[in-house]
Design an enzyme around this catalytic site. Sequence first.
Site, short mmCIF file in Angstrom:
data_model
loop_
_atom_site.label_atom_id
_atom_site.label_comp_id
_atom_site.label_asym_id
_atom_site.label_seq_id
_atom_site.Cartn_x
_atom_site.Cartn_y
_atom_site.Cartn_z
N ARG A 139 0.87 -1.22 -0.13
CA ARG A 139 -0.08 0.13 0.08
C ARG A 139 0.94 1.39 -0.09
O ARG A 139 0.89 2.26 -0.90
CB ARG A 139 -0.84 0.05 1.23
CG ARG A 139 -1.77 -1.23 1.14
CD ARG A 139 -2.93 -1.14 0.12
NE ARG A 139 -3.73 0.09 0.14
CZ ARG A 139 -4.16 0.85 -0.95
NH1 ARG A 139 -3.97 0.05 -2.16
NH2 ARG A 139 -4.97 1.81 -0.96
N ASP A 167 8.90 -12.05 -4.96
CA ASP A 167 8.19 -12.60 -5.87
C ASP A 167 9.10 -12.57 -7.22
O ASP A 167 9.75 -11.91 -7.57
CB ASP A 167 6.65 -12.29 -6.40
CG ASP A 167 5.80 -12.18 -4.89
OD1 ASP A 167 6.18 -13.01 -3.98
OD2 ASP A 167 5.18 -11.51 -5.07
N THR A 261 9.52 2.49 6.71
CA THR A 261 8.38 3.18 6.78
C THR A 261 7.36 2.42 8.10
O THR A 261 6.10 1.99 7.60
CB THR A 261 7.55 3.17 5.38
OG1 THR A 261 7.33 1.83 5.05
CG2 THR A 261 8.27 3.85 4.25
N CYS A 292 2.25 5.98 10.88
CA CYS A 292 1.00 7.13 10.40
C CYS A 292 0.74 7.90 11.49
O CYS A 292 0.36 9.17 11.43
CB CYS A 292 0.15 6.46 9.56
SG CYS A 292 -0.88 5.05 10.34
N THR A 293 0.19 7.13 12.75
CA THR A 293 -0.44 7.78 13.83
C THR A 293 0.45 8.70 14.75
O THR A 293 0.06 9.80 14.81
CB THR A 293 -0.94 6.74 14.65
OG1 THR A 293 -2.01 5.77 14.10
CG2 THR A 293 -1.73 7.30 16.02
N GLY A 351 1.44 1.52 19.78
CA GLY A 351 2.56 1.92 20.22
C GLY A 351 2.80 3.68 20.14
O GLY A 351 3.72 4.14 20.64
N ASN A 458 -4.16 7.63 6.83
CA ASN A 458 -3.06 6.98 7.25
C ASN A 458 -2.42 6.34 6.18
O ASN A 458 -1.44 5.64 6.19
CB ASN A 458 -3.58 5.60 7.95
CG ASN A 458 -4.92 5.11 7.56
OD1 ASN A 458 -5.98 5.51 7.63
ND2 ASN A 458 -4.64 3.90 6.87
#
Length: 482
Positions: A139, A167, A261, A292-293, A351, A458
């Site tokens: 994503r 892959d 990330t 993201c948070t 966390g 997010n």
Amino acid sequence: MSHKPSFDLEIKSYREQQNAAVSLIQIVSNLWYNHAIELVFFRNQLIDVKSSSILNLIKESVLLTDEPFNIFDTLHTAQVLEKLTLSPARIDIGKLTLQGKKQTIDNNDLPSFITNELKDINQQAELKPRDVVLYGFGRIGRLLARELMHKAGAGQQLRLRAIVTRDANDSKSILKRATLLKTDSIHGAFEGDVQVDIPNQALIINGITVHLISAKQPEDIDYTYYGIQHALVVDNTGAFRDEQELSRHLKSKGTAQVLLTAPGKGIPNIVYAVNENDIDVQKHAIFSAASCTTNAISPILAVLENKIGIEKGHIETIHSYTNDQNLVDNMHKKSRRGRAAALNMVITETGAGAAVSKVLPSLKGKLTSNAIRVPVPNGSLAILNLEIKSKTTVEEINALLKEASLQGDLVEQIKFSKDNELVSSDIIGSAAAAIVDAPATIVSADGRNVILYVWYDNEYGYSHQVMRLSRHITGVRRYTYY
């Protein structure tokens, strides 16, 4: 009794505004693609934006700033900028226009005013582009690929050169990856061209070759074979989380730096615009962009800690479901996450509260946190319940956050919303790390307890924070006027 303009006059007025917006778009494109000068409007991107979107941005900004200016004022500022000889830069044309209006600069004096405002723009060292490798293509990886190609500009910035997956790169897998890049159920179609080069195992994105590399281990890759040198490897897999594991990337020929990330252990965790200047990027080769948070709440907490002071607090995140949850009820190594993600609200741990202390050390031990995953695919909400050091009011809190969204170091990170109808789908696609829901702000009767509602995309908002941090640690930083 007031008389409204006739329908024909209204149509004529709007058509003139549209034409001005189209002219602005042409200047934005010319400055970016030919001169690496990026124009934004109160932190909102203008590259490849429709004329109607620009007109809406101007209306929203007038309401937010309470200052009268229009598309014609903005266009005139852009026309002056186009005639100047400028080094690569990122310029907030909204703020520049507003500053001119505040100082009652007329059109004749505008060139002199702008030249003086941007007097430091040609003082910076020459930019050297840096190669980027995306290690993982999930994503965040795909959104970063979109943004890197979208911001390729005149080629003087970060350059996406390769994508690494575990892959095999057979024709079927390459076609699938191309399709996933081109289409997205949440963020829509990629506004660019994606072609596949099966024989050379590559994607051709906007005419630029991006190699697809298959590797089981990071140290197995020789990036120099693909002409890649001194690269920043952005690890999106989440498979490696500490310094020892991430240092395996540095064993690959052609790698200079690594950016994770996700929260990392034993490495600098950075929220761009909050603590990046506390880290000497010359002394480290591995960095974390935190979560993201953490990127959403840290800018808000930084403002309140610096202006008022925080005694303690609790962070509850109402988070969209993620790929680590099950689509239907099934076994899962973590509690509750095995239940169907799109059918249940799921309490789980985060966390973020502890992670904030790595970014804002003064808050160490003062924050607790938890999370609830909810049945939406993207768009999250952090609820900050804070006990502060001095009495305050709703008006004061909102004024502080509004000011931070318009002035200072956090204008890219904080967006301030007065919208009483704001819901989660409205914030999808926002490049800001945090969107303050001002109408929802609560302050207790004694003025010592503050509850803030902070939205964040997010995926998209976080990806932009990763991009900003990438430019910082690589030194590919343009002069910025905000």
